[in-house]
Design an enzyme around this catalytic site. Structure first.
Site, PDB file in Angstrom:
ATOM      1  N   HIS A 280       1.063  -1.443  -0.354  1.00  0.00           N
ATOM      2  CA  HIS A 280      -0.037  -0.071  -0.074  1.00  0.00           C
ATOM      3  C   HIS A 280       0.598   1.161   0.031  1.00  0.00           C
ATOM      4  CE1 HIS A 280      -1.672   3.336   2.923  1.00  0.00           C
ATOM      5  NE2 HIS A 280      -2.587   3.372   1.559  1.00  0.00           N
TER       6      HIS A 280
ATOM      7  N   GLU B  25       2.014   1.949  -3.642  1.00  0.00           N
ATOM      8  CA  GLU B  25       1.476   2.771  -3.954  1.00  0.00           C
ATOM      9  C   GLU B  25       1.340   4.138  -3.993  1.00  0.00           C
ATOM     10  OE1 GLU B  25      -2.971   2.299  -3.236  1.00  0.00           O
ATOM     11  OE2 GLU B  25      -3.253   3.977  -3.873  1.00  0.00           O
ATOM     12  N   HIS B  26       1.807   4.755  -2.665  1.00  0.00           N
ATOM     13  CA  HIS B  26       1.906   6.069  -2.621  1.00  0.00           C
ATOM     14  C   HIS B  26       3.116   6.881  -3.142  1.00  0.00           C
ATOM     15  CE1 HIS B  26      -1.326   7.873   0.468  1.00  0.00           C
ATOM     16  NE2 HIS B  26      -1.320   6.681   0.765  1.00  0.00           N
TER      17      HIS B  26
ATOM     18  N   GLU C  77      -2.753   8.467   7.583  1.00  0.00           N
ATOM     19  CA  GLU C  77      -3.759   6.829   6.903  1.00  0.00           C
ATOM     20  C   GLU C  77      -4.007   5.781   8.226  1.00  0.00           C
ATOM     21  OE1 GLU C  77      -2.944   6.174   3.310  1.00  0.00           O
ATOM     22  OE2 GLU C  77      -4.831   5.085   3.151  1.00  0.00           O
TER      23      GLU C  77
END
Lengths: 423, 413
Positions: free
Chosen positions: B48, B51-52, B126
C-alpha cells in the site's frame, strides 16, 4: 528510433460538450416530473424530492422527519415490515430515504424488468404506512447508539460543531441531534408528519431505461398522490466574527479541522469564479493545500475545500484530519495559501493545468448518463437549469488570473471564517 | 457480458480493450498482481505504501498528477490483500498521455528521498485517520491476527503497526519495485472511446521496451487447517460491545467459494436476510448484524459482525448468533429464496455495469484470476447452485473449531 520519453504527447482540450436537458412532464396532481432516459442502462432510479418541514417542528422534535422516512418501510396496511423486506429484496430493488435540512428524498432503485411489480408497493409506502410501535422502539435504540458512536469520531464531531457555528445552534440547519432527541420522538409525531408534511411541494427526478410504459405507470401510481402545500421561510445567513472553537480530546490521535464561511447563491455573477478559486485552493489533487500540507509536509492524509450546496446561499468549508502536534502550523499554512491566492496572480502554467483539469472533469462527469439527472437536480433546486453548466464551462475557458484575485479579496475574509478544531 | 479483445506484448504485458463509443472518455486501468499477501513480517503495509510512491515523479515527469491534469485527466488507485490497481480517466482524444505516464512509472519511477519520506508521513496519518482514531477502527487488525497464524492475510493492507512503516528502507522499496512492477506482472485494460488497433500501436510504442521481471516472487506461506476455536477479548472506549466471528473458507477460484458467497447472501445480506429478521428486528441483543465473505485469492474468511444493544454483551450475542447459524445448517433453502438471490445477482450486474470505470476494473480483476470471461461464467454457475450444495458447505465451514472470535468490549472511560 528511440522513443523520446521526455517529450509529452500532443493533447487537445475537448470543445463540444453536450449537456442534455431533461424532459419535463406534469402529473395529474400537478407534480413535475423531470427525466433523462438512458436506454443503454437497464436500471431505473426514481426519486421523490420534497421540502423538509422546518417551521413548525420544535427543537426537541428535530428527528421527526428522519424517523418518519425511516419508518415507512416498517409496515403498511397491506404488508408488515418483514413482508415488505422480502418483497423489495426479492425484486432486487431498494428504497433509499434521506432526511436533509432542506429536502427529504425517497428514492426507488430498481431494474426495468421489475419496475411494474414494485411501483404499486412503493406507492403504498407513501399512503398507507402504519408506524408500528415495536419497530419504532428498535429504530430508536439503533439511532441512539449510532449518535453515540458518531460523536466519538473527531471528524464527525468537528463537522457538527462547524454547522452549529455557521448556522447558529437555534437554527434547524445548525442543530446537533442528541440521544435525548431520539427519546422525545413518539409515534404520534410521525403520524402527524406523514399526514401533513411528507410531500411538501414534491418533484420527481427519474433516470434509466424508461419509456412510455414506465411513464404511464408513474402517472397512475404517483400522479394520484395527495400533495401537501407549505412554504418554509427563506433563510438568509450572514458571516460574523466568531471565536475559534476548540474541543479537546486527550485520547484523540489526530485533530480534525474545519474552517469556512457563508458564500453566495449559485445565481450570483461571481459564483463560477468562486468555484475556480475553491478548486485551486483545495478542490482537486493538484490543489495548493494538497501540495503544501500533504505532498510537501506530510502532515495529513487528506485536506480539501468544498462548496456546500443550499437552495439560497451556498457555504464553503476546508476539512482535514491532521497530525496533532502540527495543528497550529497547518492552520497558519491554510491562511497563508488563502492570502497568496488573494495577492499573487496564479501563474500561466497553473492556470492552464486547472482549466484543463476542470474541463476534463466536466466531460467525464457529464459522460456518465445515469448521473446527469443529479447534476440537473442540484441546480434546479437553486432555481436554475442546465444553462448554469454551459455558463460555467464558458467561464472556465475564459477566466484570467485577475478574476481569481478579485473574488479572493471580496469573499475570503479572515474575520468571516469560522474555525473548529476537535482532537 | 462485457465485450473485450486482448493481446499480449513480448515482455508479458497483457492488454484488454473494451470499446464503448457512447462516451468521449477513456479509462486506462493497470492492475499489478501484488498486494499485502506478498509482504513479510516486519515490512507489512509495504504494498500500500508503494502505491503512494507511484504518484511521485519519474525520470521524465516531475509531478505525475500535474502532467495528467494538464490534459484534462484524473487518476487514483487502491491496494488490497491481492492486487494494486491504478486507474486514469481522461478525454479519449488524449489517450496517448495515459500511455506515456503509465509506461514511464512502470519503467523509470524516481524513488526520491523526498517522496519516500513525505509519503511515509502521509501513510502514517492515513493509518491513524482510518484505523486508530475511529471507534472500532482497529478491529480487523485483531481479527486477522487471530484467525491467521502463517499467511500474510494476518495483517491488514495498511500494515500491522505504524512501526513497520517507520522502518522501511530504500532497498526494500527498490526491491519491491523491481520484483512486482514489471510488465509480465501487470494487466492493462483500455476502455471507452478507443479502438483496438490504436491501442495496439500505443502499447507497442510505450510499453514494448520495458524489460520483464527477473527477480522471483517469494513463496507465500500456506495457512494450515485450524483445529481449535480461537477467541480474544479486546477492551476499548467504545459505546457498546461488538462481536466478530469469522470462519476460514475457500479462496476465490477454489471449490466451495461460490457456495460460501451464497451462504452469506442468504443469511446476512439485505433487510430480508435471516440475521436481520431474527436477530435485529425480532431480538434484543443485536443493534445490527451482517455477514459477508472476504473474497480473497488465497483461502479467506467468512465474517459475521454485529454491534450489541447497550448493556448487552458480546458473549451472549455469540450464543444468539450460534443458534441461528445452527438452524441454518440443518435447513433447506426454499426456491423463493434461491430466486431472490438470483434476481439480486442479476440486478447487481446491471448496477455494476453503469460506470465505464467499473467495467474496466472488473475485466482487469477477472483477467488477473486467469480468465476475463469468468466475470460472466461465475454469475451463471453461482445462480444454478442447488440448496443441498449450499447447506453441505455451510456444514463444512461453520464449525466451532474453524472459528475465531473477537469480543470487542465496551469499557467505561
Amino acid at each position: 528510433m528511440t522513443l523520446d520519453r521526455s517529450k509529452a504527447p500532443e493533447f487537445l482540450i475537448p470543445q463540444d460538450i453536450h449537456l442534455p436537458n431533461p424532459i419535463k412532464r406534469t402529473l395529474p396532481n400537478g407534480v413535475h416530473l423531470y427525466f433523462i432516459p438512458t436506454p443503454e442502462i437497464d436500471a431505473i432510479r426514481l426519486e421523490i424530492n420534497s421540502e423538509t418541514q422546518n417551521s413548525s417542528i420544535s427543537a426537541d422534535k428535530k428527528l421527526t422527519s428522519f424517523f418518519t422516512l425511516h419508518m415507512m418501510m416498517e409496515g403498511t396496511k397491506s404488508m408488515d415490515g418483514s413482508e415488505l423486506d422480502d418483497f423489495f429484496d426479492f425484486y432486487a430493488s431498494e428504497v433509499e430515504v434521506h432526511a436533509g435540512f432542506e429536502n427529504n428524498s425517497i428514492a426507488l432503485i430498481t431494474t426495468k424488468k421489475h419496475f411494474s411489480k414494485v411501483i404499486p408497493v412503493f406507492r403504498s409506502l407513501l399512503t398507507e404506512a402504519t408506524f408500528p410501535e415495536k419497530e419504532l422502539a428498535k429504530r430508536k435504540s439503533q439511532k441512539a447508539l449510532n449518535i453515540s458512536i458518531q460523536r466519538e469520531k473527531t471528524a464527525v464531531r468537528a463537522s457538527q460543531l462547524f454547522r452549529q457555528q455557521l448556522f447558529g445552534q437555534d437554527h434547524p440547519y445548525g442543530q446537533i441531534a442528541e440521544e435525548a432527541d431520539v427519546e422525545s420522538i413518539q409515534r404520534d409525531d410521525l403520524l402527524k408528519y406523514y399526514e401533513t408534511s411528507l410531500l411538501i411541494n414534491p418533484e420527481i427526478f427519474l433516470t434509466g431505461n424508461v419509456d412510455a410504459e414506465e411513464l404511464a405507470l408513474i402517472e397512475t401510481y404517483l400522479g394520484s398522490l395527495i400533495i401537501n402545500k407549505d412554504n418554509n421561510p427563506a433563510y438568509t445567513f450572514e458571516n460574523k466574527p466568531t471565536a475559534r472553537l476548540y474541543e479537546d480530546r486527550k485520547d484523540a490521535l489526530q485533530s480534525s479541522i474545519r474552517i469556512g464561511c457563508h458564500l453566495i447563491p449559485k445565481s450570483h455573477p461571481d459564483y463560477h469564479a468562486l468555484t475556480v478559486f475553491n478548486t485551486i485552493l483545495g478542490g482537486y489533487f493538484g490543489s495548493r493545500l494538497i501540495k503544501n500540507i500533504r505532498e510537501d509536509k506530510g502532515h495529513t492524509y487528506g485536506i480539501y475545500s468544498t462548496i456546500g450546496s443550499l437552495q439560497g446561499s451556498d457555504y464553503w468549508v476546508i476539512m482535514a484530519d491532521v497530525q496533532k502536534a502540527f495543528v497550529n502550523e497547518v492552520i497558519e499554512e491554510i491562511y497563508k495559501e488563502i492570502n497568496l491566492l488573494k495577492t499573487t496572480p496564479v501563474s500561466a502554467e497553473e492556470l492552464e493545468v486547472v482549466k484543463n483539469y476542470m474541463i476534463g472533469n466536466f466531460l467525464s462527469t457529464f459522460s456518465s448518463s445515469f448521473e446527469l439527472i443529479n447534476k440537473f437536480k442540484s441546480v434546479h433546486l437553486a432555481g436554475l437549469d442546465m444553462n448554469f453548466y454551459e455558463d460555467k464551462l464558458d467561464f472556465i475557458r475564459d477566466f484570467e488570473a485577475e478574476d481569481i484575485l478579485a473574488v479572493g479579496q471580496k469573499y475570503f475574509l479572515k474575520d468571516d471564517l469560522i474555525e473548529v478544531i476537535v482532537g | 457480458m462485457i465485450n473485450y479483445q486482448q493481446f499480449v506484448l513480448d515482455n508479458g504485458l497483457q492488454v484488454l480493450v473494451h470499446e464503448d463509443h457512447s462516451t468521449k472518455i477513456a479509462v486506462v486501468n493497470i492492475l499489478y498482481k501484488v498486494g499485502s499477501r506478498n509482504e513479510i513480517e516486519g515490512k507489512t503495509g509495504l504494498a500500500h505504501y508503494f502505491e503512494h510512491l507511484m504518484f511521485g515523479s519519474t525520470k521524465h515527469i516531475p509531478v505525475f498528477d500535474t502532467a495528467l491534469e494538464k490534459v484534462g485527466g484524473s487518476c487514483n488507485a487502491f491496494t488490497n490483500t491481492d492486487i494494486t490497481n491504478y486507474y486514469i480517466t481522461l478525454p479519449a482524444v488524449n489517450l496517448e498521455t495515459a500511455f506515456w505516464l503509465e509506461s514511464d512509472r512502470m519503467m523509470n519511477l524516481a524513488l526520491t528521498e523526498k517522496t519516500i519520506e513525505t509519503q511515509r508521513k502521509v501513510v502514517i496519518e492515513e493509518f491513524k485517520q482510518r484505523y486508530l482514531n475511529q471507534p472500532y477502527g482497529d478491529i480487523f487488525h485483531h481479527i486477522r491476527g487471530l484467525a491467521y497464524d502463517r499467511h500474510p492475510y494476518q495483517w491488514p493492507t495498511i500494515g500491522k503497526e505504524i512501526e513497520d512503516i517507520v522502518n522501511y528502507k530504500k532497498e526494500d522499496v527498490e526491491e519491491f519495485y523491481f520484483t512486482h512492477y514489471r510488465p509480465d506482472n501487470a494487466i492493462m485494460v483500455v476502455a471507452g472511446d478507443v479502438a483496438l488497433e490504436e491501442v495496439k500501436r500505443l502499447s507497442e510504442k510505450w510499453f514494448a521496451e520495458i524489460p520483464s521481471g527477473s527477480i522471483p516472487k517469494k513463496t507465500i506461506p500456506t495457512e494450515l487447517p485450524q483445529v481449535k476455536k480461537k477467541t480474544k477479548i479486546v477492551a476499548a472506549k467504545v459505546p457498546t460491545d461488538a462481536l466478530y466471528k469469522v470462519y476460514h473458507m475457500p479462496g476465490k477460484m477454489q471449490e466451495g467459494y461460490l457456495e460460501a458467497d451464497l451462504i452469506t447472501d442468504i443469511i446476512g445480506f439485505g433487510r430480508s436476510s435471516i440475521l436481520e429478521q431474527q436477530l435485529v428486528k425480532n431480538g434484543h441483543t443485536f443493534a445490527s448484524i451482517g455477514a459477508y465473505i472476504l473474497g480473497t485469492v488465497d483461502p479467506g474468511l467468512m465474517v459475521f459482525s454485529g454491534k450489541m444493544e447497550k448493556g448487552r454483551s458480546a458473549e451472549e450475542a455469540e450464543k444468539a448468533l450460534d443458534e441461528v447459524v445452527e438452524a441454518f445448517k440443518s435447513s433447506k433453502i426454499s426456491d423463493t429464496i434461491l430466486q431472490k438471490v438470483k434476481n439480486q445477482a442479476e440486478a447487481m450486474k446491471t448496477y455494476e455495469s453503469i460506470q465505464l470505470l467499473n467495467r474496466a476494473m472488473s475485466l482487469a480483476y477477472y483477467a488477473h484470476l486467469g480468465n476475463p470471461n469468468y466475470y460472466q461464467e461465475e454469475y451463471e454457475i453461482k445462480t444454478r447452485i442447488p440448496s443441498d450444495k449450499i447447506i453441505h458447505w455451510a456444514n463444512t465451514i461453520l464449525q466451532e473449531e474453524n472459528a475465531s472470535v473477537i469480543y470487542y468490549k465496551s469499557v467505561n472511560k
